[in-house]
Design an enzyme around this catalytic site. Structure first.
Site, PDB file in Angstrom:
ATOM      1  N   ASN A   1      -3.942 -62.249   6.684  1.00 34.63           N
ATOM      2  CA  ASN A   1      -3.540 -62.893   7.939  1.00 34.63           C
ATOM      3  C   ASN A   1      -3.460 -61.805   9.002  1.00 34.63           C
ATOM      4  O   ASN A   1      -2.530 -60.997   8.995  1.00 34.63           O
ATOM      5  CB  ASN A   1      -2.171 -63.571   7.730  1.00 34.63           C
ATOM      6  N   TRP A   2      -4.448 -61.791   9.876  1.00 29.68           N
ATOM      7  CA  TRP A   2      -4.498 -60.716  10.891  1.00 29.68           C
ATOM      8  C   TRP A   2      -3.497 -60.949  12.014  1.00 29.68           C
ATOM      9  O   TRP A   2      -3.310 -60.069  12.868  1.00 29.68           O
ATOM     10  CB  TRP A   2      -5.904 -60.627  11.490  1.00 29.68           C
ATOM     11  N   LYS A   3      -2.889 -62.110  12.071  1.00 28.38           N
ATOM     12  CA  LYS A   3      -1.964 -62.465  13.162  1.00 28.38           C
ATOM     13  C   LYS A   3      -2.625 -62.190  14.518  1.00 28.38           C
ATOM     14  O   LYS A   3      -3.844 -62.346  14.633  1.00 28.38           O
ATOM     15  CB  LYS A   3      -0.635 -61.708  13.021  1.00 28.38           C
TER      16      LYS A   3
ATOM     17  N   HIS B   1       3.109 -71.161   8.812  1.00 27.54           N
ATOM     18  CA  HIS B   1       3.589 -69.783   8.707  1.00 27.54           C
ATOM     19  C   HIS B   1       4.963 -69.664   9.362  1.00 27.54           C
ATOM     20  O   HIS B   1       5.243 -70.332  10.356  1.00 27.54           O
ATOM     21  CB  HIS B   1       2.583 -68.835   9.384  1.00 27.54           C
TER      22      HIS B   1
ATOM     23  N   GLU C   1       6.185 -67.596  11.283  1.00 28.62           N
ATOM     24  CA  GLU C   1       6.153 -67.257  12.721  1.00 28.62           C
ATOM     25  C   GLU C   1       5.843 -68.494  13.563  1.00 28.62           C
ATOM     26  O   GLU C   1       6.329 -68.622  14.690  1.00 28.62           O
ATOM     27  CB  GLU C   1       5.134 -66.125  12.961  1.00 28.62           C
TER      28      GLU C   1
ATOM     29  N   GLU D   1       6.373 -67.460   0.980  1.00 30.98           N
ATOM     30  CA  GLU D   1       6.613 -66.258   1.786  1.00 30.98           C
ATOM     31  C   GLU D   1       8.074 -66.225   2.210  1.00 30.98           C
ATOM     32  O   GLU D   1       8.447 -66.840   3.216  1.00 30.98           O
ATOM     33  CB  GLU D   1       5.747 -66.284   3.043  1.00 30.98           C
TER      34      GLU D   1
ATOM     35  N   GLY E   1       6.809 -58.656   6.976  1.00 29.10           N
ATOM     36  CA  GLY E   1       6.739 -57.603   7.978  1.00 29.10           C
ATOM     37  C   GLY E   1       7.958 -56.690   7.984  1.00 29.10           C
ATOM     38  O   GLY E   1       8.156 -55.922   8.911  1.00 29.10           O
TER      39      GLY E   1
ATOM     40  N   SER F   1       5.230 -58.398   2.673  1.00 32.26           N
ATOM     41  CA  SER F   1       5.159 -56.953   2.461  1.00 32.26           C
ATOM     42  C   SER F   1       4.427 -56.552   1.181  1.00 32.26           C
ATOM     43  O   SER F   1       4.817 -55.589   0.519  1.00 32.26           O
ATOM     44  CB  SER F   1       6.562 -56.337   2.514  1.00 32.26           C
TER      45      SER F   1
ATOM     46  N   GLY G   1      -0.192 -59.678   5.312  1.00 32.71           N
ATOM     47  CA  GLY G   1      -0.161 -59.466   6.759  1.00 32.71           C
ATOM     48  C   GLY G   1      -0.583 -58.048   7.111  1.00 32.71           C
ATOM     49  O   GLY G   1      -1.763 -57.725   7.182  1.00 32.71           O
ATOM     50  N   GLY G   2       0.405 -57.169   7.312  1.00 33.93           N
ATOM     51  CA  GLY G   2       0.145 -55.805   7.783  1.00 33.93           C
ATOM     52  C   GLY G   2      -0.944 -55.068   7.011  1.00 33.93           C
ATOM     53  O   GLY G   2      -1.822 -54.427   7.614  1.00 33.93           O
TER      54      GLY G   2
HETATM   55  C1  PEP Z   1       2.353 -62.716   6.530  1.00 30.26           C
HETATM   56  O1  PEP Z   1       2.372 -62.622   7.736  1.00 30.26           O
HETATM   57  O2  PEP Z   1       1.955 -63.769   6.011  1.00 30.26           O
HETATM   58  C2  PEP Z   1       2.805 -61.580   5.746  1.00 30.26           C
HETATM   59  C3  PEP Z   1       2.989 -61.732   4.466  1.00 30.26           C
HETATM   60  O3  PEP Z   1       3.014 -60.382   6.425  1.00 30.26           O
HETATM   61  P1  PEP Z   1       3.357 -58.942   5.769  1.00 30.26           P
HETATM   62  O4  PEP Z   1       2.411 -58.747   4.610  1.00 30.26           O
HETATM   63  O5  PEP Z   1       3.092 -57.968   6.871  1.00 30.26           O
HETATM   64  O6  PEP Z   1       4.762 -59.001   5.337  1.00 30.26           O
END
Ligand code: PEP
Length: 251
Positions: A10-12, A96, A98, A168, A174, A214, A235-236
């Site tokens: 997920n590049w956000k 998600h 967010e 999640e 994050g 994470s 994500g990251g």
């Molecule tokens: C996400 O945004 O779905 C996510 C899991 O982010 P991160 O891996 O950065 O925690």
């Protein structure tokens, strides 16, 4: 039963046009053929271009990060499921945390988005998970159970088989904090049991449940090693080809 193993990035709201092209090319350069389904989830502006870049790479698929629940209309700034389909999108990330937090999305709305995505023959990646205070109060299984039932239990057996679930925990997204492999397994098992009660064994044993929060090259193997964890939503670490591919190879 062998479930589909999926690692989705997920590049956000990251990566301008050139940076996104470079990232997907770097992923392709490093990607080995395997049974794992690898998914990139860029912002909308990349979709059509990346669908062209990845079209001959068999285990690489394309996700959008959201869509509107209506197929068309006067909804300035929004993008519909048929529009995503026209860009050869395979998966759509929905619900998600967010989107829930910053755009006030509730499960009743997310359920309509899931319907819109399924109607186009695409696969929703439905995200659920609790905030820290909910876990600390011991309410996490009940809350995730409500999220899953409100967003998914109106579907029929044919439809649910095209859904991917991503657990999640919000406190792990994050933040650098990851759920322990045991915490992930416990919740994934709980979610699968709810799916089993509602839809039966075949659906429950076949549905892929991803962990997100994470995930990094250093912790992916242990988490993915749990029996009810069928991959990850990243994500990251999805923004660096080396890290993303190292996570893919941890499966
Ligand atoms: C996400 O945004 O779905 C996510 C899991 O982010 P991160 O891996 O950065 O925690």
């Amino acid at each position: 039963m062998k479930r589909k193993q999926i690692v989705a990035g997920n590049w956000k709201m990251h990566m301008d046009y050139e940076a996104g092209r470079a990232l997907v090319k770097a992923i392709i350069d490093r990607l080995q053929p395997s049974d794992t389904v690898v998914v990139v989830g860029p912002p909308y502006i990349h979709l059509k271009n990346i669908s062209g870049i990845i079209k001959d790479v068999t285990n690489l698929k394309l996700a959008a990060q959201n869509c509107h629940q209506e197929n068309s209309g006067a909804y300035t700034g929004e993008v519909s499921a048929p529009m995503l389909k026209s860009c050869e999108v395979d998966y759509v990330i929905l619900g998600h945390s967010e989107r829930r937090e910053f755009f006030d999305e509730a499960d009743s709305l997310i359920a309509r988005k899931i319907d819109a995505v399924l109607a186009q023959g695409m696969k929703p990646i439905y995200c659920c998970g609790e905030k820290l205070e909910v876990r600390e109060a011991g309410e996490h299984e009940a809350l995730v159970g409500r999220q899953v039932s409100e967003a998914l239990f109106h579907l029929d057996k044919g439809q649910i088989q095209n859904v991917v679930i991503a657990y999640e925990p919000v406190w792990a997204i994050g933040t650098g904090k990851t759920a322990s492999p045991e915490q992930a397994q416990e919740m994934h098992h709980h979610i699968r049991s709810l799916i089993r009660q509602q839809f039966g064994d075949t659906v429950a044993d076949g549905i892929s449940i991803l962990y997100g929060g994470s995930v990094k090259p250093g912790n992916a193997k242990e988490i993915f090693g749990k029996p009810d964890v069928d991959g990850g939503l990243i994500g990251g670490a999805a923004l660096k080809a080396e890290d993303f591919i190292a996570i893919v190879e941890s499966i």
